[in-house]
Design a protein around this motif. Structure first.
Motif: not given
Length: 176
Positions: A41-42, A89-90, A92, A94, A120-121, A149-150, A153-154
């Motif tokens: 997403l980023r 769009r994200l 936040t 990183t 975040r990953n 959120e994580l 995103e992931f």
């Protein structure tokens, strides 16, 4: 028909079809849904976010499919993620400060990493690898929101449920 090369994530998820240069909008919608776990997403550019949102308007929400286990057999089980009705769009950061999230902080204390920043990953991977040690009952709303959120995103957390055996994976967690 749309050009695959115009959208970087679509081009990436179409890697196994190198000769395909154009696909229908309906096929693009299906490809995004069936391979959402590979969409970072980023890295989405504004024009691809607009394109995905137009596909959602035309064909309905994208309901992502995620592999439950990281195996490559013919019978790979899947689970469905939360329907995506609009993409943004994200914005936040990183990286995060470990101490801001009590459960993550508790895990990192055991590894002498409590006062650091991590991506975040990395945080997502720590939650996944140490899920057996997470206490959801005492987790505050701030950390639950962060975890959601994580997951958005992931992808879903495929939790390690046995500290002795990393191959023992629990049911996918698609929201907390």
């Amino acid at each position: 028909m749309i050009r695959v090369d115009d959208y970087s994530s679509l081009r990436f998820i179409m890697w196994s079809f190198p000769g395909v240069k154009e696909i229908s909008r309906k096929d693009a919608h299906m490809r995004y849904a069936s391979t959402w776990e590979y969409v970072f997403l980023r890295s989405l550019e504004d024009h691809e976010i607009e394109f995905i949102n137009s596909l959602i308007e035309e064909f309905g929400p994208i309901v992502p499919r995620y592999r439950i286990f990281q195996s490559y057999g013919n019978k790979r089980p899947y689970t469905l993620g939360r329907p995506i009705t609009q993409l943004f769009r994200l914005t936040t950061s990183t990286s995060i400060t470990v101490g801001d999230y009590p459960q993550l902080h508790k895990i990192s204390l055991r590894h002498d990493l409590s006062d650091i920043e991590m991506t975040r990953n990395d945080a997502f991977l720590w939650y996944t690898e140490h899920w057996y040690d997470i206490d959801l009952d005492s987790m505050g709303d701030h950390e639950k929101h962060f975890l959601n959120e994580l997951i958005f995103e992931f992808g879903p957390i495929l939790p390690s449920v046995d500290p002795e055996d990393e191959d023992v994976v629990g049911e996918p967690i698609i929201r907390v």
